[in-house]
Design an enzyme around this catalytic site. Structure first.
Site, PDB file in Angstrom:
ATOM      1  N   PRO A   1     -63.162 -66.939  64.770  1.00 16.46           N
ATOM      2  CA  PRO A   1     -64.608 -67.187  64.600  1.00 16.46           C
ATOM      3  C   PRO A   1     -65.494 -65.954  64.720  1.00 16.46           C
ATOM      4  O   PRO A   1     -66.294 -65.818  65.642  1.00 16.46           O
ATOM      5  CB  PRO A   1     -64.896 -68.192  65.718  1.00 16.46           C
ATOM      6  CG  PRO A   1     -63.926 -67.829  66.799  1.00 16.46           C
ATOM      7  CD  PRO A   1     -62.671 -67.413  66.083  1.00 16.46           C
ATOM      8  N   CYS A   2     -65.391 -65.067  63.747  1.00 15.95           N
ATOM      9  CA  CYS A   2     -66.256 -63.884  63.743  1.00 15.95           C
ATOM     10  C   CYS A   2     -67.711 -64.281  63.524  1.00 15.95           C
ATOM     11  O   CYS A   2     -68.620 -63.497  63.817  1.00 15.95           O
ATOM     12  CB  CYS A   2     -65.790 -62.873  62.701  1.00 15.95           C
ATOM     13  SG  CYS A   2     -65.651 -63.503  61.025  1.00 15.95           S
TER      14      CYS A   2
END
Length: 282
Positions: free
Chosen positions: A246-247
């Site tokens: 989850p950048c």
């Protein structure tokens, strides 16, 4: 009048230039420290603070990048590559590639040859995407509305792999992340390659809870590199697996959402969607 910060920057810039110009001789750390008039321990500490990695690691990165260019030449042997990189043996080249690239020099030279990758296209709340997996786990996932472009980007990552359009169990489990039923999330497996620094950053991203946000500075601190926010941003920008890693949960310290590989509008939508999901679960 020069400040201490300016002096330190000049010293580290000089050290970086020296490493880049002399990596073929594989200089010792005390040799580099002497060139910039610092003790080895002070040099190592200062370099790590400014560059986000140790001087030894930076020398390895520089050596591997040079070796990769040589290996792309079909006539180059592993012995030739080791010699031209300044390494004493092919075993040292092998160990360095495993450590930095997560693959052997031969595997890099083959560009994924004999690697079987299944891929499929799917719809998500945030648009179309492509997901791909080896027998070990998901190796790639990206938002892309154009299937042709999506496949081109995938094949560029693994130019000599064997591709088959097939939805397998590994991909199915990964796609459960977009559903309300989270029971399958523990079955998601990833098959990633990257530098040690990139892998540490990506691992740190996995620890950010859904619906929560972090900053580039916080991630840098969590991996023990508090002054490497810019390097963290670069590693985040190299994330090969959208949403699963989850950048999108990393924002600027000012509170601005910042950039996103797959579009800032999509990032805003994902953050809002996850926040609503998180709120609804209470």
């Amino acid at each position: 009048m020069e400040t201490q910060a300016t002096i330190n920057y000049s010293r580290i810039a000089e050290a970086i230039d020296y490493i880049k110009e002399n990596f073929r001789s594989q200089p010792r750390m005390d040799e580099i420290a002497e060139k910039i008039h610092l003790s080895p321990s002070h040099f190592k500490r200062l370099f790590t603070e400014w560059a986000g990695t140790s001087p030894k690691r930076f020398l390895q990165y520089t050596s591997v990048e040079h070796a990769k260019k040589i290996l792309k030449d079909e006539q180059a042997t592993l012995f030739d590559t080791a010699f031209e990189t300044g390494l004493s043996s092919t075993s040292r080249l092998h160990d360095m590639f495993i450590n930095i690239e997560g693959m052997t020099p031969a595997e890099y030279k083959n560009g994924g040859k004999n690697l079987a990758i299944n891929y499929s296209f799917a719809e998500s709340p945030f648009g179309s995407l492509i997901v791909a997996a080896t027998e070990k786990g998901v190796c790639y996932m990206a938002f892309e509305d154009d299937e042709g472009k999506a496949l081109d980007h995938l094949t560029a990552k693994f130019p000599n792999a064997v591709f088959r359009r097939k939805l397998d169990l590994l991909q199915q489990n990964a796609l459960f992340i977009f559903q309300s039923d989270w029971s399958k999330l523990g079955e998601i497996k990833l098959h990633l390659k990257g530098t040690d620094f990139q892998l540490k950053v990506w691992e740190s991203l996995l620890k950010i809870p859904m619906g929560k946000l972090s900053t580039y500075g916080n991630i840098a601190g969590q991996i023990g590199k508090p002054k490497a926010s810019r390097a963290v941003g670069t590693a985040i920008g190299s994330n090969p697996v959208a949403f699963l890693i989850p950048c999108h949960r990393v924002i600027q310290s000012s509170g601005a959402f910042g950039g996103y590989i797959w579009g800032t509008t999509r990032k805003t939508a994902i953050i809002g969607w996850e926040g609503a999901k998180n709120y609804a679960s209470f």
